[in-house]
Each structure stands twice: as structure tokens, then as C-alpha cells.
Write an enzyme that holds these catalytic residues in place. Structure first.
Site, PDB file in Angstrom:
ATOM      1  N   ASP A 132     -18.588  36.264  42.299  1.00 41.51           N
ATOM      2  CA  ASP A 132     -18.579  37.056  43.518  1.00 41.51           C
ATOM      3  C   ASP A 132     -17.633  36.355  44.492  1.00 41.51           C
ATOM      4  O   ASP A 132     -17.899  35.235  44.916  1.00 41.51           O
ATOM      5  CB  ASP A 132     -20.004  37.117  44.072  1.00 41.51           C
ATOM      6  CG  ASP A 132     -20.070  37.833  45.384  1.00 41.51           C
ATOM      7  OD1 ASP A 132     -19.385  38.862  45.521  1.00 41.51           O
ATOM      8  OD2 ASP A 132     -20.778  37.378  46.280  1.00 41.51           O
TER       9      ASP A 132
ATOM     10  N   THR B  94     -15.162  42.039  47.490  1.00 45.84           N
ATOM     11  CA  THR B  94     -14.864  40.786  48.180  1.00 45.84           C
ATOM     12  C   THR B  94     -13.659  40.092  47.576  1.00 45.84           C
ATOM     13  O   THR B  94     -12.907  39.430  48.274  1.00 45.84           O
ATOM     14  CB  THR B  94     -16.070  39.848  48.103  1.00 45.84           C
ATOM     15  OG1 THR B  94     -16.540  39.850  46.764  1.00 45.84           O
ATOM     16  CG2 THR B  94     -17.162  40.321  48.995  1.00 45.84           C
ATOM     17  N   THR B  95     -13.501  40.254  46.252  1.00 49.01           N
ATOM     18  CA  THR B  95     -12.352  39.612  45.610  1.00 49.01           C
ATOM     19  C   THR B  95     -11.086  40.409  45.897  1.00 49.01           C
ATOM     20  O   THR B  95     -10.046  39.853  46.236  1.00 49.01           O
ATOM     21  CB  THR B  95     -12.569  39.519  44.094  1.00 49.01           C
ATOM     22  OG1 THR B  95     -13.863  38.997  43.862  1.00 49.01           O
ATOM     23  CG2 THR B  95     -11.553  38.621  43.463  1.00 49.01           C
TER      24      THR B  95
ATOM     25  N   ASP C  18     -24.846  43.319  45.305  1.00 49.20           N
ATOM     26  CA  ASP C  18     -23.579  44.042  45.494  1.00 49.20           C
ATOM     27  C   ASP C  18     -23.752  45.513  45.184  1.00 49.20           C
ATOM     28  O   ASP C  18     -23.348  46.378  45.956  1.00 49.20           O
ATOM     29  CB  ASP C  18     -22.500  43.469  44.557  1.00 49.20           C
ATOM     30  CG  ASP C  18     -21.821  42.263  45.174  1.00 49.20           C
ATOM     31  OD1 ASP C  18     -22.349  41.786  46.188  1.00 49.20           O
ATOM     32  OD2 ASP C  18     -20.800  41.810  44.658  1.00 49.20           O
TER      33      ASP C  18
END
Length: 527
Positions: free
Chosen positions: A61, A94-95, A387
Site C-alpha cells: 500500500d 495511493t501508489t 482500501d
């Protein structure tokens, strides 16, 4: 030399070119660090802390990885922040947000090298981001009206989110868990009422969704193990005052019998308190603090189930779920809201006994019990599930859906490219650069899967020249595939957040022309 004396001895400043270099390099390094975790074939990172206990986290994550890094470079910190915000705001992507920002800066660096002013680049990026967002808006699907289709959308989004995480092997199972849990929320984005309990043991497929509420406690001795039609009083009050505490109390007495009298009085006070509590007509009493054996005895005699030391999250949630309120005084029973549920019983999960409240008043609450081989697996599973839950709850409130697998990026890149051709002046270079940065996301997805990214991306670009094309990268077969058929979709809100945050972060770093580092404070100064 005079200028140097303005700043304190060890303060350093970097100007112009060097400052920009430092910030670009830092930001790109961070982007490359999390780049490998992107996409269904992304790899995980092990983060080991040097503190006591050497805690080890295994995760892919993006936000979790970046949160745990101690970073010195100021520009890199900006990227860490956007990934945190992305995590709080929509929970997923998020990445992608870091990778996109890193790519934008990489393109910007080339432009700065050919003497294009950062402000020109920024205004180009602004136009491009606006254009890209509109391109997506025209292609979104909204199935809110049709419940069947909407549920299918949700399932697809859940599967897509989970496929880049540890849960990808059992994504069917977990996608169903997540969708069921979120649909029960009935449109609120408050994930508080979904409780996740982690119990090591079993395998990930043994995880299940429970309609009721599970409290991680054992039932006391000699108390009813099963209560039907329960009335619950949730309280936060001290139930341990029936003994004279040795420390902190100074009582001068002239004989032992006086002490006994004092203890007797304390006991009476306790008994009255318990009578008051039972007077609410309850048959389950949950307390956040200790309950000593004397009041516990009284509760057991009255046939009331008393649970002590329920942790605070548990209590707040329990009150929320059963529709009660947390009470701390018991003088006027009519003003206290009691919680209700149909059945309280003890269940076993693995080795542990837990208390299960079923048929609770608020239909929104549920508990997800995760099972898994070890704590690391469980932690990562919880992050992945969180998530998925975030994205789903956001999708329920904003039901627009786009396809996944690098499709949205290609759509945006195509539109942005066309804008670049129409735009006169140097801005067009920046806009073109933006479109190249966008196609970096599908490139990375392909690279991580070990595919020939250059070949695939050029095929994709050709496909996307057709109207209404739904192609994206299908990493499973290793070719360009139809995303609509594969059921790979993402929430529009996530994509939009990625696009806008990345652009703004890149802008911010581009604007920098000087980095001033403060002088470290001397020990002597502090005296």
C-alpha cells in the site's frame, strides 16, 4: 562573503538550478521506490523498523510504505503527503498518485533543461489536467438507477482494487465481503460501523462477514451464557470501589473494627449503585472499566450479564450499533437510552471465545472477521480490505465508474495530446509532456508484469484512436485486452483525485527555486 553572514553559521542554501535538481531527484526517487508496487503484478515491500522489537511490516500500500519512511528531502515529503491525503480522502490510488507526480516532474525536468520557464510549464499542466478530467467525465458510466448493474459495478471495483493486493488470490470472496459490508451502510461513508477483527489461524478464505456485532471479550463466570431479547446498558464508570484502596487513602482509626465499618459502608454504596443499574430493567451491562468480584456477584445473582474492560473502540461501536448511549451516572433511569439486540451469545473463533450480539438495532453495522496465517498477513489483509471498503463507500456516494487497467490514462493522454496540437506557444510542450506522463501509469503496470511495455503501449495508443474503445492492459494474458469484458473498473472519484493531487504536487515542487536549510540548534543555546 557579506551575504553568507546573513544566515547562521551552518545554515545552507541552494539556489536556482541546484535547488531544482535536488527537489526533482528526491521526488523521482520516491516515485521509483513505490513504482514497483503498482498494478496487479506489483511486488510488496518489507519495512523493518530499527526501534525496539524490530517490527516488520509487509505491504504494497503506497501510503503505508511512504508513511514509514523517514525522509530528508523536502520535495519527497510533498509526495509522501499527497499519498497520505489520497489515502484519507478516497482510500485507494495511493501508489498511482505518487507515480504520476514523479513522472510529471521527470517530464518537467526535461523542459526546464531546454530553458522553458517553470511558470509556463505549470500553466500548461493546468490546462492539461483540466482537459484530462473532462475527457474522463465524458466517458464515465453511472448505473445508480439499476440496482443489479450497480452491484455488479461495485463487485468489479472491489475486485480491481483487491487484485493488486495480497488478497488477489481470493478476491471473489473478499470482494463479496466488502460489497456486502458497504451496501449495509446504506450510503454513509462512515466506516466506523464496520468492525474488522483479526484472528490468526485458518486461512484467508475462512474470513467471513457477520451481520451482528462481535465484542472481543469473554463472558464472566457464573453469568448467563445466552440472553435473548437483550437490553444493554453501555457505561463508563468505576465498579471497583467496594474495597478500600490501600494507596492514596489515609484514614486514621483507633481499631480494626472501624476499618471493617468503612469497608461495610463502601460495600453498601456499591450495592446501591448496582441496584440502581439493575433498576434500569437491563439484562446486559457492558462497562469500560474494571468490575470487581463483589458487584459481579450481585449482577450474576440478578441474572445480568456483566462485561468488564471492553476496549474503547468496542464500547463506542457497541453503543452506536445497538442504539444506546454511553452512560456514567445512573440516578435517573428514564433519561438513559438503552441498547437493544435480539440475542447475545458466546461464539468461538479459532481458539478464542468472543461475545456475539446479533439482531442489532442499527442495520448498518457488521463485523468482518479476518483469519490468516500470521499477524503480518492479517495486517496487510486489513489494509487491503480497508482500501476496498473506502473506495466502495465513496462509489456509493458518487456512483460514477470508469474502466481500469490503464484505460483512463490512455483516454486522457489522447485528449491531452490533441489539446497540445491546438495550443500555440511553449505551453504546448508542457501539455505534450503531461500526456507522456499519463501514459507512464500503463507503462509501469506492464513493466511490473514483466511485459514489453513499449510494444503494448504503442498498440494501446493505436487502439484508442478508434471511437468508444475499451482496451487496456490485460496483465493476465499479457496483451491488450478489452477492459469492459474483463470487468476491470475503477471509481471515477479515485481517478480524479489521483489526477488533481499529482498535478498540484508537481506544480508545487516546480515552483521551488531555493532551498534554505536551517542551522542545527546548538546544545549550548538551550541552556
Amino acid at each position: 562573503m557579506a551575504i553568507d553572514r546573513i544566515l547562521k553559521d551552518e545554515a545552507s542554501e541552494e539556489k536556482g538550478e541546484r535547488a531544482r535538481m535536488a527537489s526533482f531527484v528526491g521526488a523521482m526517487a520516491i516515485a521509483d521506490l513505490v513504482k514497483t508496487t503498482l498494478g496487479p503484478k506489483g511486488m510488496d515491500k518489507i519495512l523493518q523498523s530499527t526501534g525496539r522489537g524490530q517490527a516488520v511490516t509487509v505491504t504494497n500500500d503506497g501510503a503505508t510504505i511512504l508513511k514509514s519512511l523517514h525522509i530528508d528531502n523536502p520535495a519527497a515529503k510533498v509526495l509522501v503527503d499527497i499519498s497520505k491525503v489520497q489515502d484519507d480522502e478516497v482510500g485507494d490510488g495511493t501508489t498511482s498518485v505518487v507515480v504520476l507526480a514523479g513522472e510529471l516532474l521527470r517530464e518537467a525536468e526535461k523542459l526546464v533543461a531546454v530553458k522553458i520557464h517553470p511558470m509556463t510549464i505549470i500553466s500548461g499542466f493546468r490546462m492539461a489536467a483540466e482537459c484530462a478530467r473532462n475527457a474522463l467525465l465524458h466517458r464515465v458510466v453511472d448505473n445508480r438507477e439499476d440496482a443489479e448493474k450497480f452491484r455488479l459495478d461495485l463487485m468489479n471495483i472491489a475486485r480491481t482494487t483487491l487484485s493488486s493486493k495480497i488478497l488477489s488470490q481470493d478476491k471473489e470472496h473478499f470482494a463479496k465481503l466488502a460489497v456486502d459490508a458497504v451496501i449495509r451502510l446504506k450510503g454513509s461513508t462512515n466506516l466506523e460501523s464496520i468492525q474488522i477483527i483479526k484472528k490468526p489461524g485458518g486461512s484467508l478464505t475462512d474470513s467471513f462477514l457477520d451481520e451482528g456485532f462481535i465484542l472481543d471479550k469473554k463472558i464472566g463466570i457464573g453469568q448467563p451464557k445466552r440472553i435473548e431479547n437483550a437490553k444493554i446498558l453501555v457505561a463508563n464508570t468505576a465498579m471497583d470501589t467496594d474495597k478500600v484502596k490501600i494507596y492514596g487513602a489515609r484514614v486514621r482509626v483507633d481499631s480494626m473494627s472501624k476499618v471493617a465499618e468503612i469497608e461495610g459502608a463502601e460495600k453498601e454504596k456499591m450495592r446501591e449503585k448496582v441496584q440502581k443499574i439493575i433498576g434500569h430493567g437491563i439484562n446486559c451491562f457492558v462497562n469500560r472499566q474494571l468490575i470487581y468480584n463483589f458487584p459481579e456477584e450481585l449482577f450474576a445473582d440478578a441474572g445480568v450479564l456483566a462485561i468488564e474492560h471492553a476496549d474503547f473502540d468496542g464500547i463506542e461501536r457497541l453503543a452506536l450499533v445497538t442504539g444506546g448511549e454511553i452512560a456514567s451516572t445512573f440516578d435517573n433511569p428514564e433519561s438513559v437510552k438503552l441498547g437493544h439486540c435480539n440475542l447475545i451469545e458466546e461464539i468461538m473463533i479459532g481458539e478464542d471465545k468472543l461475545i456475539h450480539f446479533s439482531g442489532v438495532a442499527m442495520g448498518q453495522a457488521c463485523t468482518i472477521v479476518l483469519r490468516g496465517a500470521s499477524h503480518h498477513v492479517l495486517d496487510e489483509a486489513e489494509r487491503s480490505l480497508h482500501d476496498a471498503l473506502c473506495v466502495l463507500s465513496q462509489t456509493i456516494s458518487d456512483s460514477r465508474v470508469v474502466l481500469g487497467g490503464g484505460w483512463p490514462e490512455m483516454v486522457m493522454a489522447k485528449e491531452v495530446d490533441e489539446l497540445a496540437r491546438k495550443t500555440p506557444g511553449k505551453k504546448s510542450l508542457a501539455i505534450e509532456a503531461f500526456s507522456r506522463a499519463l501514459s507512464a501509469i500503463p507503462t509501469t503496470i506492464a513493466d511490473n508484469a514483466g511485459l514489453d511495455s513499449a510494444e503494448l503501449i504503442s498498440q494501446l495508443r493505436a487502439e484508442h484512436q478508434k471511437e468508444g474503445c475499451t482496451s487496456g492492459i490485460d496483465v493476465i494474458s499479457g496483451s491488450v485486452g478489452d477492459m469492459a469484458e474483463r470487468g476491470i473498473s475503477e471509481a471515477f472519484k479515485v481517478k480524479q483525485a489521483v489526477l488533481l493531487s499529482a498535478t498540484e504536487a508537481a506544480e508545487m515542487i516546480l515552483r521551488v527555486d531555493e532551498i534554505i536549510t536551517c542551522a542545527p540548534r546548538r546544545r549550548e543555546d538551550r541552556m
